[in-house]
Scaffold this active site. Sequence first.
Site, PDB file in Angstrom:
ATOM      1  N   SER B 144      25.826  23.006  21.403  1.00 48.64           N
ATOM      2  CA  SER B 144      24.668  23.868  21.904  1.00 48.64           C
ATOM      3  C   SER B 144      24.940  24.076  23.312  1.00 48.64           C
ATOM      4  O   SER B 144      25.259  23.172  24.121  1.00 48.64           O
ATOM      5  CB  SER B 144      23.275  23.692  21.575  1.00 48.64           C
ATOM      6  OG  SER B 144      22.556  24.437  22.224  1.00 48.64           O
ATOM      7  N   TYR B 157      16.371  17.476  22.496  1.00 54.21           N
ATOM      8  CA  TYR B 157      17.250  18.242  21.797  1.00 54.21           C
ATOM      9  C   TYR B 157      18.717  18.477  22.592  1.00 54.21           C
ATOM     10  O   TYR B 157      19.803  18.006  22.049  1.00 54.21           O
ATOM     11  CB  TYR B 157      16.505  19.802  21.361  1.00 54.21           C
ATOM     12  CG  TYR B 157      17.760  20.601  20.485  1.00 54.21           C
ATOM     13  CD1 TYR B 157      18.073  20.607  19.247  1.00 54.21           C
ATOM     14  CD2 TYR B 157      18.113  21.582  21.561  1.00 54.21           C
ATOM     15  CE1 TYR B 157      18.985  21.357  18.798  1.00 54.21           C
ATOM     16  CE2 TYR B 157      19.305  22.536  21.088  1.00 54.21           C
ATOM     17  CZ  TYR B 157      19.773  22.317  19.759  1.00 54.21           C
ATOM     18  OH  TYR B 157      20.564  23.145  19.123  1.00 54.21           O
TER      19      TYR B 157
END
Lengths: 447, 272
Positions: B144, B157
Amino acid sequence: MSVDTVSLTGWGRTAPTTALRFRPRSYEEAAATVLGCGPRGSIARGLGRAHGDAAQNAGGSVLDMTALDRVRAIDAASGRVVCDAGVTLHRLRQVMLPLGWFLPVTPGGRYVTVGGAIGSDAHGDNHRAAGSFSRHVVEFALLTADGRVHDVRPGTPLFDATAGGMGLTGVILSATLRFRPVATSLMSVDTERATGLDDLLARMARGGHHAYEYARVDLTARGRATGRAVLVRADHAPVDALPAHARRTPLAVRAARRPAALPLLPGLLGRLSATALNEVGYRSAPRSRTGELQPVPAFFHALDATPHTNRVSATGGLVHYEFLVGHGQEETLRRIVGRIARSRCPSFRAVLRRFGAGGPGWLSFPAPGWNLALDLPAGLPRLARFLDSLDEEVAAAGGRICLTDDSRLRPDALAAMYPRLPEFRALRAELDPNGAFRSDLSRRLSL
Amino acid sequence: MKDAFGAPQSLLVLGGTSEIGLATARRLIAHRTRTVWLAGRPSPALDAAADDLRGRGAYVQTVAFDALDTASHETVLGKIFTEGDIDMVLLAFGIPGDQERDEEEPLAAVRVAQTNYTGAVSAGLVCAGALQAQGHGSLVVLSSVAGERARRADFIYGSSKAGLDVFTQGLGDALHGTGVHVMVVRPGLVVPNAAAVRAAGGRGAGERGAGGPLATIPFTRTPLVTTPGAVADAIVTGLRRRSETVWVPGALRAVMSALRHVPRPLFRRMPV
């Protein structure tokens, strides 16, 4: 015997896979390698000039046959040669031409081994007259999965399965070949230009007596010029066609007099450069010329003049698309050429040939009809779908794709193209029940 | 086997209900893929995903796989590889977590880290070993953009994805020359569809997808938001080009190369 782990691709440099490479120096070592190969099998490999994945075996063994390169016996009277499978056609020609014998079939590249030429049933520009390579094989020795060596002669199922069988029936160890007699080492070449595909097909259908014939088609030309081409025809020159000073040594091996291919740089494969090179190639050819004398390398191996032509494309490698459609299917050929021209694919080298009678090989590619071969950069967007749709046209016309250079055919399209595939599979199942011979090609197409 | 264009014939999706994983599977089935393994926790959603892919002409099998149960990975994944070659493994599982809650509850934060990083390291290594043994294949890992630089809004995250990203890069180097191709995919904010992209185009859209949290960056207009379909397209293109890193959308590469060098005191004050 040297063993190393290597990443291998075909000449097109697409889809690399890793295998254990064995380099047997004797038949016994080759047999030991085949018997000792693991569950992922083994496959023979020559000089890696086939574009596709036929000589790769991911996770398994690859037998590099180039160390088995002895010319064992020559019969200068009858033109027969007994040699190991790893001998190159180039070497055989060097040995045989001074004796007045020439290769019966010369594929586009000279760095092809005898084993590779049989395994892919190679064809050349003289297919109409001479057929494919296996027609000139008197006998070959085949190492099968059980470690036995069979002497295989034409007319047997094992011969027909192995000629064009992509090495999946066994490892060819040696072969006896029949050469053709020639009087000189020069080619007498006729060149003419065809203004479009119709003109080209008409010219090719008319002319008949030349031994060699091919056309370099400009697939970047569009409109009325679609399919324009330079048509080349040639024969081995007779002694009286030579200039006086050359007649004393008619069989002397002569080097090419001019660089036969443009020196290409990496990253040159673009639409603009393809168009420019095709334009130059077409315009620089004579409108019509007959009887030009060319040395053998200049005529047959223009591509080999530049080393590593396969590295021209910077990323993604090259896809070689080679198909044939039968006589009477000219409409399909026109449609495909038109579609390639309209799609503006940067195709650099497109060669059209007319094939004669096919060989007995079950998976042998050549059959009577029109054969078009072209190279395309694999990185072109949407090329995969485009070629799939061309496959459909070829299959609908009863044609087929050449397995030697294939790297992308749909497995389900294969059965229609090669009707004797079930026999091939049955023979393999019987001869090699545990799958000792496998390749990436056989996994991809479930051969 | 993969063909010259990198199109695989068999596919294993880890995280079988992942939107991006399924969008990729659908595109690959339209090319060459005939066999699909969907690995995930057994659920009606997993069965529905399998049915959908079967309807598109693939032979689909589901297999129970839990990213957190790392001890079982070798057995579960090893079994799949014994059934036949896998040409491509798509590592698509991951949880976004909830930053505010995770900061309050360290155990919840650990769960994010374990799923996104530890689970992926374990599954990634098992698959890499199997791919290496078969001598070919692609391992595609969904990272990501959040892993590129720590942000106040989602550093838990982000840190898990950063770890995964570095792990994948290293694995790619380790497997270089083995015939196995490793590709890191770094999507921006992933929203369900094109309409959501338009909705997310404005300042502070605030929506958070599985891919990452760029929505609050003021200059994140529509071009930097993406959909599962766009990520799938980028994966297919990356396979063809044998890319090592893929940004989705492509413009993120430039944006992040600039953001990466913003000094921390300044970055802290940016509304990102």
